[in-house]
Design an enzyme around this catalytic site. Sequence first.
Site, PDB file in Angstrom:
ATOM      1  N   SER A 159       8.359   8.380   3.943  1.00  0.00           N
ATOM      2  CA  SER A 159       8.760   9.770   3.747  1.00  0.00           C
ATOM      3  C   SER A 159       9.848  10.098   4.754  1.00  0.00           C
ATOM      4  O   SER A 159       9.924   9.488   5.828  1.00  0.00           O
ATOM      5  CB  SER A 159       7.569  10.701   3.967  1.00  0.00           C
ATOM      6  OG  SER A 159       7.975  12.045   4.130  1.00  0.00           O
ATOM      7  N   TYR A 185       1.232  12.641  10.944  1.00  0.00           N
ATOM      8  CA  TYR A 185       1.816  12.235   9.664  1.00  0.00           C
ATOM      9  C   TYR A 185       3.131  11.490   9.894  1.00  0.00           C
ATOM     10  O   TYR A 185       3.374  10.434   9.298  1.00  0.00           O
ATOM     11  CB  TYR A 185       2.050  13.463   8.790  1.00  0.00           C
ATOM     12  CG  TYR A 185       2.722  13.157   7.467  1.00  0.00           C
ATOM     13  CD1 TYR A 185       2.055  12.427   6.484  1.00  0.00           C
ATOM     14  CD2 TYR A 185       4.020  13.584   7.199  1.00  0.00           C
ATOM     15  CE1 TYR A 185       2.661  12.126   5.269  1.00  0.00           C
ATOM     16  CE2 TYR A 185       4.634  13.303   5.982  1.00  0.00           C
ATOM     17  CZ  TYR A 185       3.952  12.569   5.026  1.00  0.00           C
ATOM     18  OH  TYR A 185       4.558  12.267   3.830  1.00  0.00           O
TER      19      TYR A 185
END
Length: 322
Positions: A159, A185
């Site tokens: 990501s 994350y």
Amino acid sequence: MTTPQKPLGSPFGPASTATDVMVGIDLSGKRAIVTGGYSGLGLVTVRHLVQAGAEVIVPARDVDRARAALVDLPAVEVLPMDLFSADAVAAFGHALVRRGAPVHLLINSAGIMATPLSRDADGHESQFATNHLGHFRLVCGLWPLLKAAGGARVVSVSSRGHQIAAVAFDDIDFGQRPYDKWVAYGQSKTANALFARALDARGRAHGVRAFSLHPGQILTDLARHLSAEEIAAFDALDARGNPKVDPDQGVKTIEQGAATGLWCATSPLLAGHGGVYCEDSDVAPVNTGALGRKGVAGWAADDAAAEKLWTLSKEWTGQDVL
């Protein structure tokens, strides 16, 4: 040779769809495994692999939900597996190795994002444990089948969120620092990119190449832990509450988002290449600008960090590719 982290001149771009990149791709006789293959990007990915002729296996924590989502694709096999459980990943790998059939494509699409703090059975923070360690174990368990393919690709969905944080090797599990769900994350997505580099270095001699990618900003079930206020802060919805679509700014439909992963898995343009982070169906440049801009952060394209992560992952899981 290490593939340079710079665009190859792909004919595709930000607005290209999964259908676009799969034109002319024939996967007859190929076997693919897609984690997270029963929702969001993973589900779109599975549909296009099947349409191209591949035999697809979807490992699932919720087998009933997966079978319901894939009910119109009877050729897809669903098998139980939970990335958060070392025993479950091992059982899945052992079951497939006993079958002996080679695996040509492994697309690691499953993941969690911005979750409250929790830990696996070994005490590892859940986002790192799921997004990285679970897939590390999976690849190690399936390694004999990837080598047997005579040409395989492992694709890890990272990501642009990797730009939030490098892997904090001195405190990955937030034992000393306060837990921050976005930092956690970010480092797990950096780990996805570093994993692809280290795996490719080990796999290229066996015909196994690895890639990581940013699919785009897409509102899927991945955002289930976010509040309405947090989603609004991303400016992902229009005035009517519908998801915005602006691929030039990285905001995509699910079909556009699935394109880069499928391109990494199947594009002839990537023959002889590997280890790189991709975006918009091409190899991405290194990002030397601001957070949230196109490209891969230097810390996620660093071979020394990739090797350090591999060594640590091997120690923590007791597994390796041999």
